[in-house]
Design an enzyme around this catalytic site. Structure first.
Site, short mmCIF file in Angstrom:
data_model
loop_
_atom_site.label_atom_id
_atom_site.label_comp_id
_atom_site.label_asym_id
_atom_site.label_seq_id
_atom_site.Cartn_x
_atom_site.Cartn_y
_atom_site.Cartn_z
N GLU A 106 10.98 5.16 2.38
CA GLU A 106 9.95 6.20 2.26
C GLU A 106 9.50 6.70 3.63
O GLU A 106 9.22 5.92 4.53
CB GLU A 106 8.74 5.67 1.50
CG GLU A 106 7.64 6.70 1.32
CD GLU A 106 6.35 6.10 0.75
OE1 GLU A 106 5.29 6.72 0.95
OE2 GLU A 106 6.42 5.02 0.12
N SER A 163 4.92 11.21 1.49
CA SER A 163 4.55 11.34 0.09
C SER A 163 3.53 12.45 -0.04
O SER A 163 2.89 12.84 0.94
CB SER A 163 3.97 10.02 -0.45
OG SER A 163 2.74 9.73 0.17
N ARG A 192 -3.53 -0.15 9.34
CA ARG A 192 -3.34 -0.80 8.05
C ARG A 192 -3.08 -2.29 8.25
O ARG A 192 -2.29 -2.68 9.11
CB ARG A 192 -2.18 -0.15 7.29
CG ARG A 192 -2.41 1.33 7.06
CD ARG A 192 -1.36 1.99 6.22
NE ARG A 192 -1.63 3.42 6.08
CZ ARG A 192 -0.88 4.25 5.36
NH1 ARG A 192 0.18 3.80 4.70
NH2 ARG A 192 -1.20 5.53 5.28
N ARG A 217 6.76 -1.11 8.78
CA ARG A 217 5.39 -1.48 8.40
C ARG A 217 4.69 -2.05 9.62
O ARG A 217 5.00 -3.17 10.04
CB ARG A 217 5.38 -2.49 7.25
CG ARG A 217 5.86 -1.93 5.94
CD ARG A 217 5.47 -2.82 4.77
NE ARG A 217 6.04 -2.35 3.53
CZ ARG A 217 5.54 -1.37 2.78
NH1 ARG A 217 4.44 -0.76 3.18
NH2 ARG A 217 6.11 -0.99 1.66
N ARG A 252 7.98 6.15 11.08
CA ARG A 252 9.11 6.17 10.14
C ARG A 252 10.08 7.32 10.43
O ARG A 252 11.27 7.19 10.20
CB ARG A 252 8.58 6.24 8.70
CG ARG A 252 7.86 4.94 8.32
CD ARG A 252 7.62 4.81 6.84
NE ARG A 252 6.96 3.54 6.56
CZ ARG A 252 6.63 3.13 5.34
NH1 ARG A 252 6.91 3.90 4.29
NH2 ARG A 252 6.03 1.97 5.16
#
Length: 433
Positions: free
Chosen positions: A355, A358, A266, A281, A396
């Site tokens: 987070e 999801s 990403r 990130r 994460r």
């Protein structure tokens, strides 16, 4: 096949949904192009009918003068048909381009908003740890324990890259195997997916491969055989979703549950701030993704099942987390509804939620773009519903483990569930650090 008719017939509701999601799409332009396409299609069909009539007349016995008139008329019709087909192709391309900007309709209960504060917390699980010392963040812990190397990652690859070392390697592999075992017991077929996908698959899933706001790395080279631009995937959702593109699935085989392990790439363009530092990130990480193809009437229930699996994974790791109903502005274009799991991260301002997973129900939004259907009991081919959910985003999960299980002496105790997979129960400071 996009549902242009639904967009046009529900113009007001679609426009309101776009506004609630804080996205940019022009429903009026889609409507104009839709009716223009209808007009051109009707005109083309009329010309084709005239051509067929002309060709039929040519088969009879005719005087040469009559035949010459029909020949000239046939030539004229051929030119008009070619012109009409060309104009129609242009309009269809413009219609598809504009319609693809329109997001999926959001669930009526999804909270309307744009920021994290607009997400609706629905539950908390686990006990937030209390420390009798100032807890460190994962960046300091990873460096002190010599399991994460950000400096050399930056030197070799650039910012937001890192090396995992020593126990960090086994921690990543242990997390993957821990989650895979859970998913296999739940009936998921395991995959290791490609890290590259064709651009049309990304567009079908709902990712934007181009533009300044895109989070996608587009490769310079092309697939020589398919003449398609290629991209590094940001999630195995892309490659798992594309697995059955242009396929009619057997109804009695649904739901199909897939689990895909991949690297994720990403750009994280614009990501900044203290909550983006370290592993939170990064440009590359490893993730195990769940993906389901199901009947439309099953997707609501299966969405809850995916959320339950994610909760079970983090309950098993004894990491405190909360579940939030994601607001409309943070759903992403394909999602009808999305649940986020946010783990407690003590290294953030003496504790903040971050987070970690999801799960989204995308209804038939992706299936229409990728042409994934099933043959229903009435004999008609209908679009499946497609859902995705993160089992483990390793980077994460490592943050949550290091920060929640840190000890006063700087060591980190592993969750009991991971010990059989990692082969140790404690990460100790190295003598040479």
């Amino acid at each position: 096949m996009l549902d242009y008719k639904f967009i046009v017939e529900n113009k007001s509701a679609v426009s309101g949904n776009i506004a609630d999601r804080f996205m940019k799409a022009d429903v009026e332009e889609v409507e104009k192009l839709y009716y223009k396409r209808t007009e051109l299609t009707t005109h083309l069909q009329s010309l084709q009918q005239k051509r067929n009539t002309n060709a039929g007349a040519m088969k009879g016995k005719l005087a040469q003068e009559e035949r010459n008139i029909l020949i000239e008329e046939g030539k004229k019709l051929k030119e008009e048909i070619a012109s009409a087909e060309s104009e129609l192709a242009i309009i269809e391309k413009e219609l598809l381009y504009e319609a693809r900007k329109i997001p999926n309709m959001a669930h009526p209960d999804a909270p309307v908003g744009k920021e994290d504060k607009d997400n609706l917390e629905v539950k908390r699980v686990g006990k937030i740890p209390e420390f009798d010392f100032n807890p460190a963040d994962h960046v300091k812990l990873g460096q002190d324990l010599d399991i994460i190397d950000f400096d050399n990652g930056t030197k070799v690859s650039g910012t937001k890259f890192y090396y995992l070392k020593n126990e960090g390697v086994f921690l990543e592999l242990g997390l993957i195997r821990y989650a895979l075992d859970i998913l296999q017991k739940k009936g998921f077929t395991p995959f290791i997916t490609p890290d590259i996908a064709r651009e049309e698959i990304l567009e079908g899933i709902g990712f934007n491969p181009r533009g300044e706001e895109s989070n996608v790395y587009t490769l310079e080279s092309e697939d020589a055989q398919l003449k398609q631009r290629q991209c590094l995937v940001g999630t195995a959702e892309i490659t798992l979703g594309g697995y059955y593109s242009d396929t009619i699935l057997q109804r009695d085989k649904l739901p199909l549950r897939l689990a895909g392990l991949s690297h994720c790439f990403r750009r994280e363009a614009g990501a900044a701030g203290q909550f983006s530092k370290g592993l939170y990130r990064v440009h590359q990480f490893t993730k195990l993704e769940m993906f389901v193809f199901c009947l439309p009437e099953e997707s609501g229930q299966i969405h809850e099942e995916l959320r339950s699996i994610e909760e079970g994974i983090f309950e098993g790791l004894n990491i405190p987390f909360r579940v939030v109903d994601t607001c409309t502005g943070d759903l992403g274009a394909p999602a009808y509804r999305k649940w986020d799991l946010e783990a407690w991260m003590p290294g953030r301002n003496n504790g903040e939620w971050g987070e970690v997973t999801s799960t989204s129900n995308c209804t038939d939004y992706q299936a229409r773009r990728l042409n994934v259907r099933f043959k229903d009991t009435d004999g008609k081919n209908k679009f499946v519903h497609m859902l995705n959910g993160t089992a483990i985003a390793v980077s994460r999960a490592i943050i949550a483990i290091l920060e929640n299980f840190q000890q006063a002496d700087g060591t980190v105790r592993l969750p009991k569930a991971l010990v059989p997979y990692c082969g140790f129960d404690m990460i100790n400071r190295k003598q040479n650090v």
